[in-house]
Design an enzyme around this catalytic site. Structure first.
Site, short mmCIF file in Angstrom:
data_model
loop_
_atom_site.label_atom_id
_atom_site.label_comp_id
_atom_site.label_asym_id
_atom_site.label_seq_id
_atom_site.Cartn_x
_atom_site.Cartn_y
_atom_site.Cartn_z
N HIS A 483 -8.58 -4.86 -1.90
CA HIS A 483 -7.75 -3.54 -1.87
C HIS A 483 -7.63 -2.63 -2.71
O HIS A 483 -7.60 -1.56 -3.07
CB HIS A 483 -6.14 -4.44 -1.39
CG HIS A 483 -5.11 -3.45 -1.05
ND1 HIS A 483 -4.46 -2.97 0.08
CD2 HIS A 483 -4.44 -2.36 -2.03
CE1 HIS A 483 -3.69 -2.08 -0.21
NE2 HIS A 483 -3.63 -1.85 -1.35
N GLU A 484 -7.05 -3.32 -4.02
CA GLU A 484 -7.18 -2.45 -5.21
C GLU A 484 -8.47 -1.89 -5.69
O GLU A 484 -8.36 -0.83 -6.15
CB GLU A 484 -6.67 -3.37 -6.40
CG GLU A 484 -5.24 -4.12 -6.40
CD GLU A 484 -3.95 -3.01 -5.84
OE1 GLU A 484 -4.31 -1.99 -6.07
OE2 GLU A 484 -3.33 -3.40 -5.09
#
Length: 698
Positions: A483-484
């Site tokens: 995600h990041e």
């Protein structure tokens, strides 16, 4: 005083000169606490000087001599001092703070807010912007976006208000800024102050060896015997999932879910109430009925009605599945503990794990040996190489702010330098919980045509290594990393003319698309096979285990969706207030999200006082963005599923049309250029295995 010299320290302030580091990266090893304040004050002075020159320019205001003036003056060695120090300081407040930095932040907050107001409420500056807005040459789409953003930014910051209302707005924004900071500092202190210190080995019953070793290490770091469990997620989550001792689960759960509600200096109840009112007053001063109305003008959702329609769609589609999931967990608990057993919130993860084991013979600990951090890094970087041709080279010459942090040079497919990526993986004392991406330097193209490349930072709180084994992650932590990393790709691929439109400078219900898109790969067999090998034997993850991961991907999908919706409902309940908000926070919260709650609520717990996203993190009236973007990410990934999840042509289109374009055009324009059509909720429902009777578009 010489502006380049700090008299107290007797050294040159690093912010005042070229860094003379690889890629002009931040020289963390040379920065002292005193340097920050000095650089902030000098940055404000330089800012004011530049604005004075601009507003006293006798030439007729044009796009080029007014709006593009600052950006296009940025030569290869140019830097905006205020930007430069602000980026570093804000990153340190989140990732590596201490009492001195916290105190300095409190001192600087009103000064910086006042300066921001001085700029946005400067009538002569707005007069020039308005002149360009009303009379300008033909503009490119990117130039048009910059002009519209600039004009709207001034208007939305109070440029059209009377002098009396401008004064009022200043007071409101300064107080809100200070309270947001206080909220974050209270939460960090409350979180780090708690520890569950265990000395009886029987209290660890049920815990996997990785959690026991981590707890022993936490105790050793505190110079204590036995084991320490903290409220940091890598410590808290395994305990709630595996610990057989129900009383200790309850103690830990209540500690985490009553943070900042106690009768002490870290209580956030009044701060939250005041923040809600401050934001309502700011919105109403600017001509909006509610803060949500003010925020949503610059969002894809556009208005409160569309946000509520999304919530209604999701509740209708997912609530039956969520209720069924809860019933299955309760049935299992009754089977194991007896028909009179009452499942409480501190039991939920514990019995959900047992149900998952029963249905799929799968739990997080079975996967950890295959998710050694170094292998996960190799896998995720390798995915970016496969999709986009970019490569990563760890650098030991780039300074970092903590020994845990790794720095990488990132190169494009043609071998040219693309970006610097910092990766900060593990929890520690001065670091906020959660995970985020930020930048020490954005991207822009200067007047000589030099493409100034970004310095992106990836910050997480993943499982730490211990004396006995390396950092072994859960599948959930792999998803967090993906995600990041998706956010970081959005930053690293930035390729726009103006810094204020580059990278993740997009509308907030669009910014989560690149990040959530990457999460899809976590349960793709062909991706897992590229890196998931046993950390001791080197054996690849068995096909049977991968199949169980894929089969279980929708375990608790209904419950998890409604949990996110409940947070969105709570957010909107606060920021759709049109009258003074004086309610008791805790019962208000229980009522606000009630229609998305499928388990019993406890009277004393409170999410609001630790809900950093909507109180201090910029997501006020915007938490729905995660679900909005989930519709987009499922729809976008369906194209990859059709063309091949590693298809370079599809990836190049995603990069060219979305990842590199920042906020240069309306998000839906960019999305449709990639997708060929607007998204529907259908791909999300299909991915989650949800069926509904009356499908209709978002």
């Amino acid at each position: 005083m010489n502006e380049n010299m700090n008299e107290n320290q007797g050294h040159t302030n690093p912010f005042f000169e070229p860094y003379n580091t690889p890629h002009d990266t931040v020289p963390f090893d040379r920065i002292t606490t005193a340097d920050y304040e000095e650089a902030f004050m000098e940055g404000i002075r330089r800012d004011n000087e530049s604005i004075d020159k601009l507003i006293n320019d006798p030439a007729e205001p044009t796009f080029d001599n007014t709006l593009a003036r600052v950006d296009l003056s940025k030569g290869p060695h140019y830097y905006d001092l205020l930007d430069r120090v602000s980026n570093v300081f804000s990153c340190m407040l989140s990732a590596e703070t201490n009492d001195d930095l916290d105190a300095l932040a409190q001192k600087l907050s009103p000064i910086l807010t006042q300066h921001a107001n001085d700029v946005s409420l400067n009538p002569r500056l707005f007069e020039r912007i308005k002149r360009v807005y009303d009379h300008h040459r033909p503009l490119s789409p990117e130039e048009t976006m910059l002009l519209n953003n600039s004009y709207d930014g001034f208007v939305r910051s109070g440029a059209l208000l009377s002098d009396g209302d401008k004064k009022r707005l200043r007071k409101l924004t300064e107080e809100a800024s200070l309270l947001s900071l206080q909220f974050s500092q209270n939460l960090l202190k409350e979180n780090k102050a708690f520890e569950l210190h265990l000395t009886d080995e029987q209290q660890l019953s049920g815990l996997p060896q990785t959690a026991v070793a981590a707890a022993a290490q936490a105790a050793a770091e505190r110079k204590k015997e036995g084991w320490v469990i903290t409220l940091d997620f890598p410590s808290y989550s395994p305990f709630m999932t595996y610990a057989d001792n129900r009383d200790l689960r309850r103690q830990l759960y209540m500690a985490r879910n009553t943070e900042c509600t106690h009768d002490n200096d870290q209580n956030n109840l009044d701060i939250c109430r005041r923040l809600v009112n401050l934001r309502r007053e700011i919105a109403q001063l600017l001509g909006y009925d509610t803060y949500a109305d003010y925020v949503l003008v610059h969002r894809m959702a556009n208005n409160v009605h569309n946000v509520n329609r999304l919530f209604d769609d999701l509740i209708e589609a997912y609530r039956p599945a969520a209720l069924d999931e809860v019933a299955q967990i309760e049935a299992l608990a009754h089977r194991l503990e007896g028909p009179d057993f009452q499942v409480e919130p501190w039991d939920f993860s514990y019995y959900a794990h047992k149900l998952k084991m029963e249905k799929y013979h799968l739990d997080a600990e079975m996967l950890r040996p295959y998710f050694k951090l170094e292998n996960v890094i190799r896998g995720i970087f390798g995915l970016a190489t496969r999709l986009y041709g970019i490569t990563f080279k760890e650098s030991h010459d780039i300074p970092v702010y903590h020994p845990d942090v790794k720095a990488y040079e990132v190169f494009d497919a043609d071998g040219s330098y693309l970006a610097v990526l910092y990766a900060d993986f593990h929890p520690r004392k001065g670091k906020q919980g959660g995970a985020w991406m930020t930048e020490f330097q954005g991207q822009w193209i200067d007047s000589q045509g030099n493409n100034v490349r970004p310095h992106v930072s990836l910050v997480m709180n993943l499982t730490k290594p211990t004396d006995d084994h390396p950092a072994l992650l859960t599948l959930g932590e792999v998803e967090t990393f993906l995600h990041e990393f998706g956010h970081s790709l959005h930053g690293m691929f930035a390729n726009t003319r103006f810094q204020s439109l580059s990278g993740t400078n997009v509308w907030w219900d669009f910014v989560e698309l690149p990040s959530q898109f990457m999460e899809n790969y976590a349960v793709e067999k062909d991706f897992l096979r590229t890196f998931a090998v046993h950390y001791q034997t080197g054996e690849p993850i068995p096909d049977d285990l991968i199949n169980r991961i894929v089969e279980s991907r929708n375990f608790m999908a209904g419950y998890n969706c409604l949990r996110q919706v409940s947070f969105g409902l709570l957010d909107m309940a606060y920021y759709t207030q049109s009258q003074e908000f004086d309610a008791d926070i805790i019962p208000f919260e229980k009522h606000a999200w009630e229609r998305a709650i499928v388990t019993p609520q406890l009277p004393d717990t409170c999410m609001t006082v630790q809900f950093s996203h909507i109180m201090a993190g910029g997501y006020a009236a915007g938490y729905y963005s995660y679900k909005w973007a989930e519709v987009l990410d499922a729809d976008a990934f369906s194209v990859f599923k059709k063309n091949g999840i590693f298809d370079c042509q599809t990836a190049q289109s995603f990069r060219d049309n979305i990842l590199s374009r920042g906020g240069t055009e309306h998000p839906m324009t960019l999305y449709k250029r990639f997708r060929g059509q607007e998204p529907t909720i259908d791909a999300l429902l299909e991915r989650n295995g949800i069926h509904r009777k009356h499908p209709h578009n978002q």
